[in-house]
Write a protein that holds these residues in place. Structure first.
Motif, PDB file in Angstrom:
ATOM      1  N   GLY A   1       0.804  -1.218   0.000  1.00 41.41           N
ATOM      2  CA  GLY A   1       0.000   0.000   0.000  1.00 41.41           C
ATOM      3  C   GLY A   1       0.839   1.270   0.000  1.00 41.41           C
ATOM      4  N   GLY A   2       2.051   1.200   0.513  1.00 43.68           N
ATOM      5  CA  GLY A   2       2.877   2.404   0.597  1.00 43.68           C
ATOM      6  C   GLY A   2       3.821   2.566  -0.587  1.00 43.68           C
ATOM      7  N   GLN A   3       3.699   1.692  -1.595  1.00 45.03           N
ATOM      8  CA  GLN A   3       4.716   1.682  -2.671  1.00 45.03           C
ATOM      9  C   GLN A   3       4.099   1.710  -4.068  1.00 45.03           C
ATOM     10  OE1 GLN A   3       8.253   0.649  -2.157  1.00 45.03           O
ATOM     11  NE2 GLN A   3       8.053   0.664   0.068  1.00 45.03           N
ATOM     12  N   PHE A   4       4.852   2.212  -5.007  1.00 42.69           N
ATOM     13  CA  PHE A   4       4.519   2.091  -6.434  1.00 42.69           C
ATOM     14  C   PHE A   4       5.604   1.262  -7.114  1.00 42.69           C
ATOM     15  CE2 PHE A   4       2.409   6.405  -6.032  1.00 42.69           C
ATOM     16  CZ  PHE A   4       1.132   5.948  -6.331  1.00 42.69           C
ATOM     17  N   THR A   5       5.239   0.602  -8.234  1.00 38.14           N
ATOM     18  CA  THR A   5       6.271   0.022  -9.095  1.00 38.14           C
ATOM     19  C   THR A   5       6.564   1.052 -10.174  1.00 38.14           C
ATOM     20  OG1 THR A   5       5.005  -1.992  -9.012  1.00 38.14           O
ATOM     21  CG2 THR A   5       6.891  -2.017 -10.459  1.00 38.14           C
ATOM     22  N   VAL A   6       7.823   1.299 -10.394  1.00 39.72           N
ATOM     23  CA  VAL A   6       8.203   2.269 -11.418  1.00 39.72           C
ATOM     24  C   VAL A   6       9.078   1.547 -12.441  1.00 39.72           C
ATOM     25  CG1 VAL A   6       9.509   4.393 -11.856  1.00 39.72           C
ATOM     26  CG2 VAL A   6       8.066   4.212  -9.828  1.00 39.72           C
ATOM     27  N   THR A   7       8.712   1.676 -13.719  1.00 41.14           N
ATOM     28  CA  THR A   7       9.583   1.126 -14.766  1.00 41.14           C
ATOM     29  C   THR A   7      10.022   2.276 -15.671  1.00 41.14           C
ATOM     30  OG1 THR A   7       7.754   0.675 -16.249  1.00 41.14           O
ATOM     31  CG2 THR A   7       8.380  -1.106 -14.795  1.00 41.14           C
ATOM     32  N   ALA A   8      11.204   2.155 -16.188  1.00 39.97           N
ATOM     33  CA  ALA A   8      11.712   3.205 -17.084  1.00 39.97           C
ATOM     34  C   ALA A   8      12.729   2.585 -18.032  1.00 39.97           C
ATOM     35  CB  ALA A   8      12.371   4.312 -16.268  1.00 39.97           C
ATOM     36  N   ASN A   9      12.971   3.245 -19.122  1.00 38.48           N
ATOM     37  CA  ASN A   9      14.007   2.812 -20.057  1.00 38.48           C
ATOM     38  C   ASN A   9      15.225   3.719 -19.918  1.00 38.48           C
ATOM     39  OD1 ASN A   9      12.555   0.740 -21.134  1.00 38.48           O
ATOM     40  ND2 ASN A   9      11.641   2.032 -22.749  1.00 38.48           N
ATOM     41  N   MET A  10      16.386   3.118 -20.143  1.00 40.75           N
ATOM     42  CA  MET A  10      17.600   3.914 -19.991  1.00 40.75           C
ATOM     43  C   MET A  10      18.660   3.418 -20.974  1.00 40.75           C
ATOM     44  SD  MET A  10      19.181   4.701 -16.313  1.00 40.75           S
ATOM     45  CE  MET A  10      17.634   5.053 -15.607  1.00 40.75           C
ATOM     46  N   ARG A  11      19.273   4.346 -21.650  1.00 37.89           N
ATOM     47  CA  ARG A  11      20.355   3.955 -22.559  1.00 37.89           C
ATOM     48  C   ARG A  11      21.591   3.612 -21.729  1.00 37.89           C
ATOM     49  NH1 ARG A  11      21.725   4.636 -27.974  1.00 37.89           N
ATOM     50  NH2 ARG A  11      19.902   5.813 -28.599  1.00 37.89           N
ATOM     51  N   GLY A  12      22.338   2.565 -22.189  1.00 38.21           N
ATOM     52  CA  GLY A  12      23.531   2.215 -21.419  1.00 38.21           C
ATOM     53  C   GLY A  12      24.401   1.214 -22.140  1.00 38.21           C
ATOM     54  N   SER A  13      25.625   1.022 -21.622  1.00 36.53           N
ATOM     55  CA  SER A  13      26.551   0.110 -22.293  1.00 36.53           C
ATOM     56  C   SER A  13      26.429  -1.315 -21.748  1.00 36.53           C
ATOM     57  CB  SER A  13      27.989   0.610 -22.142  1.00 36.53           C
ATOM     58  OG  SER A  13      28.254   0.833 -20.771  1.00 36.53           O
ATOM     59  N   SER A  14      25.948  -1.452 -20.512  1.00 37.19           N
ATOM     60  CA  SER A  14      25.737  -2.791 -19.943  1.00 37.19           C
ATOM     61  C   SER A  14      24.751  -2.674 -18.788  1.00 37.19           C
ATOM     62  CB  SER A  14      27.050  -3.362 -19.399  1.00 37.19           C
ATOM     63  OG  SER A  14      27.420  -2.637 -18.237  1.00 37.19           O
ATOM     64  N   ALA A  15      24.205  -3.819 -18.384  1.00 31.02           N
ATOM     65  CA  ALA A  15      23.246  -3.821 -17.265  1.00 31.02           C
ATOM     66  C   ALA A  15      23.923  -3.274 -16.008  1.00 31.02           C
ATOM     67  CB  ALA A  15      22.726  -5.230 -17.026  1.00 31.02           C
ATOM     68  N   GLU A  16      25.185  -3.663 -15.797  1.00 27.11           N
ATOM     69  CA  GLU A  16      25.902  -3.215 -14.590  1.00 27.11           C
ATOM     70  C   GLU A  16      26.076  -1.699 -14.589  1.00 27.11           C
ATOM     71  OE1 GLU A  16      26.762  -5.773 -16.414  1.00 27.11           O
ATOM     72  OE2 GLU A  16      26.653  -7.430 -14.985  1.00 27.11           O
ATOM     73  N   GLU A  17      26.408  -1.180 -15.770  1.00 26.41           N
ATOM     74  CA  GLU A  17      26.643   0.279 -15.846  1.00 26.41           C
ATOM     75  C   GLU A  17      25.343   1.039 -15.542  1.00 26.41           C
ATOM     76  OE1 GLU A  17      26.257   4.024 -17.604  1.00 26.41           O
ATOM     77  OE2 GLU A  17      25.702   2.356 -18.942  1.00 26.41           O
ATOM     78  N   VAL A  18      24.212   0.507 -16.059  1.00 29.21           N
ATOM     79  CA  VAL A  18      22.912   1.146 -15.800  1.00 29.21           C
ATOM     80  C   VAL A  18      22.578   1.032 -14.306  1.00 29.21           C
ATOM     81  CG1 VAL A  18      20.424   0.976 -16.241  1.00 29.21           C
ATOM     82  CG2 VAL A  18      22.038   0.848 -18.143  1.00 29.21           C
ATOM     83  N   ALA A  19      22.798  -0.160 -13.759  1.00 35.00           N
ATOM     84  CA  ALA A  19      22.496  -0.371 -12.334  1.00 35.00           C
ATOM     85  C   ALA A  19      23.322   0.580 -11.476  1.00 35.00           C
ATOM     86  CB  ALA A  19      22.785  -1.815 -11.944  1.00 35.00           C
ATOM     87  N   ASP A  20      24.564   0.788 -11.870  1.00 32.57           N
ATOM     88  CA  ASP A  20      25.448   1.674 -11.133  1.00 32.57           C
ATOM     89  C   ASP A  20      24.892   3.102 -11.098  1.00 32.57           C
ATOM     90  OD1 ASP A  20      27.829   1.776  -9.702  1.00 32.57           O
ATOM     91  OD2 ASP A  20      28.790   2.895 -11.360  1.00 32.57           O
TER      92      ASP A  20
END
Ligand SMILES: Nc1ncnc2c1ncn2[C@@H]1O[C@H](COP(=O)(O)OP(=O)(O)OP(=O)(O)O)[C@@H](O)[C@H]1O
Ligand SMILES: O=P(O)(O)OC[C@H]1O[C@H](OP(=O)(O)OP(=O)(O)O)[C@H](O)[C@@H]1O
Ligand SMILES: [Mg+2]
Length: 395
Positions: A293-312
């Motif tokens: 009840g206190g949270q939303f799920t948020v999705t977004a797109n992001m350009r990046g060179s790798s999953a790790e770099e985006v996560a960072d």
């Protein structure tokens, strides 16, 4: 010598006196009951009438039959996929089809608690105020266990209130009230309350010795203006009723903060087959729903060179860490005949209050196409409340 006396203002079906006592001894209370008991026909449904309570096999959950908690309780259970099926609104027994072997009984909140104590119910949902008032927590008795202490509705506080006018005009704390020279054994402070256990207990614990109590079924806020009482002990939520009746709360005068709780009989949890399992399931569902009840799920797109770099990049922002860090997945597209991932989709949970801040932070690190959806449940690892319950039961 202290004076703690209780008489009734209205509906004098039960008189309730206590003799003066020293501050260290419990107040002996004598009840004189002068009413006749009439069995409600609707309560005599064909459920186990021929069985002694200890012989029944069904697990029983008590819910408020009326008043402000009734609808909110049914709504909460429905949101947890535990809809209560009642064939007729005047029938006091119902079922939750999702949980077999569970009977739901609709009772007044105070009767839910009394029946938990007597063993006629195993589980209940009521306000904490009612558990403390009627739950025989009085003699250090721990017959009842609060399984979930914050169901997020029915928020109110039990508070002492005094008039804003007259001799109370400059009294703003419990200490000042206790020190008023007006209160003597002959002329004690007169308090009107429906909480005839918690009210006197609080006054005694706070050194107000010359106090007498009276009780009524409602509209207590009128008692001071009518000259029947000097002060009241009653539930407050918005404070409107106090304000409209020229009354005020004072520092140190809050007796209890209350909200809806899930409460269980210790004996049932330990001895009745199925109670512990049903409690576990209800607790899991309630926690998962209330947490979501206190949270939303948020999705977004992001350009990046790798999953790790985006996560960072995502983790560099304080409002974007989610429950356990972001989920980052490659978004594949075909370019010049070959498949490549230039974009990544990130999914995080965000507290509702932090939504806009999180969206701004996402944009700042290159996020686009931000989608926000409500969350229905968050089932985490075993809930701390369950572990606490087991340890409380010595299991
Ligand atoms: N003003 C309020 N705001 C929020 N919750 C409240 C408020 N008053 C009471 N509650 C909560 O709701 C519970 C039930 O209150 P409700 O007024 O429905 O029943 P009641 O006062 O016992 O019954 P009745 O008013 O019909 O005699 C209380 O025990 C308390 O936990
Ligand atoms: O702070 P507020 O938001 O004004 O709420 C407080 C009032 O709510 C409760 O009364 P209720 O409406 O249950 O009526 P009752 O006196 O008949 O119980 C309580 O007894 C107060 O009178
Ligand atoms: Mg009420």
């Amino acid at each position: 010598m202290s004076v703690v006396r209780t008489t009734f203002l209205q509906c004098p079906s039960i008189s309730h006196f206590s003799t003066p006592s020293s501050s260290t001894n419990p107040v002996p209370v004598k009840f004189t009951v002068s009413c006749c008991l009439v069995a409600s026909p609707a309560a005599v449904v064909n459920v186990n009438v021929d069985k002694k309570p200890s012989e029944r096999n069904e697990v029983r959950l008590g819910l408020p039959s009326k008043g402000r908690m009734a609808t909110d309780t049914l709504d909460l259970l429905k949101d947890c996929q535990l809809s209560v099926r009642q064939s007729n609104p005047r029938q006091y027994v119902a079922e939750i089809p999702q949980i077999s072997n569970l009977e739901v009984w609709f009772q007044r909140p105070k009767d839910v608690v009394r029946k938990l104590v007597s063993g006629d119910l195993d589980l209940g949902i009521v306000g904490l105020d009612i558990v403390q008032e009627y739950g025989q927590v009085r003699n250090g008795n721990d017959d009842l266990i609060i399984v979930h202490d914050s169901l997020d509705y029915g928020d109110c506080r039990l508070s002492l209130a005094i008039p804003k006018y007259g001799i109370f005009e400059n009294i703003n704390s419990l200490k000042e009230l206790a020190q008023m020279p007006q209160w003597t054994p002959e002329r004690p402070l007169r308090v009107a309350t429906g909480f005839t256990y918690l009210g006197p207990k609080f006054m005694k614990e706070n050194g107000l010795n010359y106090v007498t109590f009276s009780t009524a079924d409602g509209a207590l806020e009128a008692a001071p203006a009518m000259g029947i009482a000097d002060a009241i002990v009653d539930l407050v939520s918005s404070g409107t009723t106090l304000r409209e009746n020229n009354l005020k709360e004072i520092e140190g005068g809050v007796i209890l903060e209350s909200q809806a709780v899930l409460v269980a009989s210790r004996k049932s949890l330990m001895q009745r087959k199925g109670v512990l399992d049903i409690t576990h399931e209800m607790l899991e569902r309630l926690e998962a729903h209330l947490r979501a009840g206190g949270q939303f799920t948020v999705t977004a797109n992001m350009r990046g060179s790798s999953a790790e770099e985006v996560a960072d990049r995502v983790l560099s922002q304080p409002s974007l860490s989610g429950l356990q860090g972001p989920t980052v997945s490659p978004v594949f597209s075909k370019r010049n005949g070959s498949v490549a991932a230039d974009y990544y989709a990130i999914v995080i949970c965000v507290p509702k209050q932090a939504l806009y801040k999180s969206v701004k932070q996402l944009r700042m690190i290159g996020g686009s196409g931000v989608l926000v959806s409500p969350l229905t449940y968050i089932f985490d690892e075993e809930t701390p409340r369950w572990r606490q319950l087991l340890s409380n039961l010595g299991l």
